[in-house]
Write a protein that holds these residues in place. Structure first.
Motif, PDB file in Angstrom:
ATOM      1  N   TYR A 121      44.896  25.474  47.326  1.00  0.00           N
ATOM      2  CA  TYR A 121      44.859  26.864  46.870  1.00  0.00           C
ATOM      3  C   TYR A 121      46.023  27.662  47.450  1.00  0.00           C
ATOM      4  CZ  TYR A 121      43.407  31.621  46.096  1.00  0.00           C
ATOM      5  OH  TYR A 121      43.406  32.941  45.721  1.00  0.00           O
ATOM      6  N   LEU A 122      46.309  27.494  48.732  1.00  0.00           N
ATOM      7  CA  LEU A 122      47.429  28.224  49.340  1.00  0.00           C
ATOM      8  C   LEU A 122      48.764  27.828  48.721  1.00  0.00           C
ATOM      9  CD1 LEU A 122      46.457  28.404  53.121  1.00  0.00           C
ATOM     10  CD2 LEU A 122      46.428  30.259  51.427  1.00  0.00           C
ATOM     11  N   GLY A 123      48.899  26.578  48.307  1.00  0.00           N
ATOM     12  CA  GLY A 123      50.109  26.151  47.598  1.00  0.00           C
ATOM     13  C   GLY A 123      50.249  26.884  46.276  1.00  0.00           C
ATOM     14  N   ALA A 177      53.099  29.752  45.064  1.00  0.00           N
ATOM     15  CA  ALA A 177      53.847  29.643  43.808  1.00  0.00           C
ATOM     16  C   ALA A 177      53.735  30.915  42.974  1.00  0.00           C
ATOM     17  CB  ALA A 177      53.353  28.439  43.004  1.00  0.00           C
ATOM     18  N   VAL A 178      52.528  31.464  42.836  1.00  0.00           N
ATOM     19  CA  VAL A 178      52.378  32.667  42.017  1.00  0.00           C
ATOM     20  C   VAL A 178      52.955  33.885  42.724  1.00  0.00           C
ATOM     21  CG1 VAL A 178      50.399  31.753  40.734  1.00  0.00           C
ATOM     22  CG2 VAL A 178      49.997  33.185  42.736  1.00  0.00           C
ATOM     23  N   ALA A 179      52.847  33.935  44.043  1.00  0.00           N
ATOM     24  CA  ALA A 179      53.382  35.069  44.801  1.00  0.00           C
ATOM     25  C   ALA A 179      54.904  35.094  44.745  1.00  0.00           C
ATOM     26  CB  ALA A 179      52.905  35.018  46.246  1.00  0.00           C
ATOM     27  N   LYS A 180      55.521  33.913  44.752  1.00  0.00           N
ATOM     28  CA  LYS A 180      56.980  33.831  44.665  1.00  0.00           C
ATOM     29  C   LYS A 180      57.466  34.487  43.371  1.00  0.00           C
ATOM     30  CE  LYS A 180      60.823  30.583  44.847  1.00  0.00           C
ATOM     31  NZ  LYS A 180      61.231  29.190  44.973  1.00  0.00           N
ATOM     32  N   ASN A 181      56.751  34.220  42.280  1.00  0.00           N
ATOM     33  CA  ASN A 181      57.112  34.826  40.990  1.00  0.00           C
ATOM     34  C   ASN A 181      57.007  36.346  41.030  1.00  0.00           C
ATOM     35  OD1 ASN A 181      57.652  32.374  39.783  1.00  0.00           O
ATOM     36  ND2 ASN A 181      55.594  32.162  38.935  1.00  0.00           N
ATOM     37  N   VAL A 217      53.753  35.459  51.129  1.00  0.00           N
ATOM     38  CA  VAL A 217      52.379  35.090  51.503  1.00  0.00           C
ATOM     39  C   VAL A 217      52.381  34.029  52.607  1.00  0.00           C
ATOM     40  CG1 VAL A 217      51.356  35.741  49.287  1.00  0.00           C
ATOM     41  CG2 VAL A 217      52.210  33.412  49.617  1.00  0.00           C
ATOM     42  N   SER A 218      53.470  33.947  53.345  1.00  0.00           N
ATOM     43  CA  SER A 218      53.591  32.914  54.383  1.00  0.00           C
ATOM     44  C   SER A 218      52.550  33.073  55.491  1.00  0.00           C
ATOM     45  CB  SER A 218      55.001  32.904  54.977  1.00  0.00           C
ATOM     46  OG  SER A 218      55.314  34.164  55.553  1.00  0.00           O
ATOM     47  N   GLU A 219      52.005  34.270  55.653  1.00  0.00           N
ATOM     48  CA  GLU A 219      50.972  34.499  56.676  1.00  0.00           C
ATOM     49  C   GLU A 219      49.560  34.545  56.083  1.00  0.00           C
ATOM     50  OE1 GLU A 219      51.630  34.581  60.005  1.00  0.00           O
ATOM     51  OE2 GLU A 219      53.672  34.043  59.381  1.00  0.00           O
ATOM     52  N   ALA A 220      49.433  34.235  54.812  1.00  0.00           N
ATOM     53  CA  ALA A 220      48.127  34.277  54.147  1.00  0.00           C
ATOM     54  C   ALA A 220      47.241  33.142  54.647  1.00  0.00           C
ATOM     55  CB  ALA A 220      48.302  34.165  52.638  1.00  0.00           C
ATOM     56  N   ASN A 221      45.942  33.349  54.517  1.00  0.00           N
ATOM     57  CA  ASN A 221      44.995  32.275  54.801  1.00  0.00           C
ATOM     58  C   ASN A 221      43.826  32.383  53.836  1.00  0.00           C
ATOM     59  OD1 ASN A 221      42.611  33.695  56.143  1.00  0.00           O
ATOM     60  ND2 ASN A 221      44.302  34.396  57.439  1.00  0.00           N
ATOM     61  N   ALA A 242      45.749  28.945  38.814  1.00  0.00           N
ATOM     62  CA  ALA A 242      46.816  27.941  38.897  1.00  0.00           C
ATOM     63  C   ALA A 242      46.474  26.721  39.744  1.00  0.00           C
ATOM     64  CB  ALA A 242      48.087  28.590  39.466  1.00  0.00           C
ATOM     65  N   CYS A 243      45.582  26.867  40.702  1.00  0.00           N
ATOM     66  CA  CYS A 243      45.271  25.784  41.661  1.00  0.00           C
ATOM     67  C   CYS A 243      44.587  24.601  40.964  1.00  0.00           C
ATOM     68  CB  CYS A 243      44.359  26.339  42.755  1.00  0.00           C
ATOM     69  SG  CYS A 243      43.682  25.086  43.867  1.00  0.00           S
ATOM     70  N   PRO A 244      45.094  23.381  41.176  1.00  0.00           N
ATOM     71  CA  PRO A 244      44.459  22.203  40.573  1.00  0.00           C
ATOM     72  C   PRO A 244      42.988  22.015  40.952  1.00  0.00           C
ATOM     73  CG  PRO A 244      46.654  21.645  41.315  1.00  0.00           C
ATOM     74  CD  PRO A 244      46.366  23.029  41.830  1.00  0.00           C
ATOM     75  N   TYR A 245      42.610  22.321  42.189  1.00  0.00           N
ATOM     76  CA  TYR A 245      41.205  22.185  42.578  1.00  0.00           C
ATOM     77  C   TYR A 245      40.362  23.236  41.857  1.00  0.00           C
ATOM     78  CZ  TYR A 245      41.805  18.649  46.165  1.00  0.00           C
ATOM     79  OH  TYR A 245      42.039  17.474  46.819  1.00  0.00           O
TER      80      TYR A 245
END
Length: 136
Positions: free
Chosen positions: A57-59, A63-67, A72-76, A118-121
């Protein structure tokens, strides 16, 4: 569809059993939780599912945040996977609590929802288990 990677894990013994990955990186016993009549004190399938869903999910969030130009490097994310009794059967449910520092809760919820789409899971569970995604 082209396979990029395949994880292979062999399980024996059910909920009070053993798992081992083909590369040997994962190998341990699994234990039925006390809440389900087991001895507890060990890892169970629901914990493993939550542990796998979180990083995936964080991956997707990255990806969506970059767009959107959001860091979101500090997100959890805290993933809660529950097993629920439904008559004579059991069903899973999940809650994903997403924290993205530095933005409003409303902005975080928008990104959290995009990541969930977007997350595969999340895609694999959509329509199969009740899932709630909440930005904190």
């Amino acid at each position: 569809m082209e396979k990029v990677y395949t994880a292979t894990v062999t399980a024996t013994g059910g909920r009070d059993g053993h798992i081992k990955s083909s590369d040997g990186q994962i190998e341990f016993d699994v234990v039925k939780p006390r809440e389900m009549g087991g001895q507890g004190g060990g890892t169970n399938p629901e914990q493993l599912f939550a542990a796998a869903w979180g990083p995936c999910y964080l991956g997707a969030l990255a990806a969506v945040a970059k767009n959107d130009g959001v860091d979101v490097s500090e997100a959890n994310v805290t993933v809660h996977v529950s097993i629920n009794q439904d008559g004579n059967a059991f069903v899973l449910s999940a809650e994903l609590d997403v924290h993205i520092p530095g933005i409003s809760t409303e902005e975080a919820q928008t990104l959290a929802d995009k990541a969930h789409r977007a997350c595969p899971y999340s895609k694999a569970t959509r329509g199969n288990i009740e899932t709630k995604v909440t930005a904190l």
